[in-house]
Design an enzyme around this catalytic site. Structure first.
Site, short mmCIF file in Angstrom:
data_model
loop_
_atom_site.label_atom_id
_atom_site.label_comp_id
_atom_site.label_asym_id
_atom_site.label_seq_id
_atom_site.Cartn_x
_atom_site.Cartn_y
_atom_site.Cartn_z
N GLY A 1 0.83 -1.19 0.00
CA GLY A 1 0.00 0.00 0.00
C GLY A 1 0.86 1.24 0.00
O GLY A 1 2.03 1.19 0.42
N GLN B 1 3.18 9.85 1.03
CA GLN B 1 4.47 9.15 1.10
C GLN B 1 5.37 9.44 -0.10
O GLN B 1 6.55 9.13 -0.08
CB GLN B 1 4.25 7.63 1.21
N HIS C 1 -4.17 1.29 7.76
CA HIS C 1 -2.83 1.86 7.74
C HIS C 1 -2.72 3.01 6.74
O HIS C 1 -2.22 4.09 7.07
CB HIS C 1 -1.83 0.74 7.39
N HIS D 1 -2.43 7.36 7.11
CA HIS D 1 -1.44 8.26 6.50
C HIS D 1 -2.07 9.58 6.06
O HIS D 1 -1.44 10.64 6.12
CB HIS D 1 -0.82 7.60 5.25
ZN ZN Z 1 2.75 3.30 5.61
#
Ligand code: ZN
Length: 164
Positions: free
Chosen positions: A46, A51, A130, A134
């Site tokens: 993922g 990110q 998860h 983020h």
């Molecule tokens: Zn992560």
């Protein structure tokens, strides 16, 4: 498509809140393709846009059953509990023990901005939680139990030597 640079823990962008997508644009389509390529290249399951340094609510997930693209995802229901090991491409070489819901219902838009809803269980549910975390600037390390585990290749070698 192009690989994007991963932002690593310590980069303050990872603690920021991502903004929703209100209108699909060519540059977001390109971003989604790049995110998928970057996730596969780094053997992740993922990736959230933050990110790769883009504060937009876009997530890609592939737990081995094909790519899922989520825009503005929201967890609308969750139940059960699972405790297990979790890693993150922004925290390389580490894993932590994290408790998550075992079942979630997620509402999101697809890359054509059509709304859809799906249910996820087990590892897929964990990945959804998860990645959506983020988007609100949260990393799994905030809720991991105890110390992180070293899972880098180097550590594996050392462990192996101990066994010999
Ligand atoms: Zn992560």
């Amino acid at each position: 498509m192009a690989l994007r640079n991963l932002r690593i823990e310590g980069d303050e962008i990872l603690n920021k809140i991502s903004r929703p997508i209100t209108e699909m644009k060519d540059r977001y389509q390109e971003l989604i393709d790049d995110m998928l390529e970057t996730m596969y290249e780094n053997e992740g399951v993922g990736l959230a846009a933050v990110q790769v340094g883009v504060l937009r609510r876009i997530v890609v997930i592939d737990i081995g059953e094909g790519p899922v693209v989520l825009i503005n995802p929201e967890i609308v229901e969750s139940d059960g509990e699972q405790t297990g090991s979790e890693g993150c491409l922004s925290i390389p070489g580490k894993a932590g023990i994290v408790t998550r819901p075992n079942h979630v219902k997620v509402k999101a838009l697809d890359r054509d901005m059509k709304e859809f809803e799906f249910e996820a269980e087990g590892f897929f549910a964990r990945a959804c939680c998860h990645e959506i975390d983020h988007l609100d600037g949260h990393l799994y390390t905030e809720i991991a139990e105890g110390d992180l585990i070293d899972v880098s290749a180097e550590a594996d070698d050392e462990e192996f030597e101990d066994f010999e």
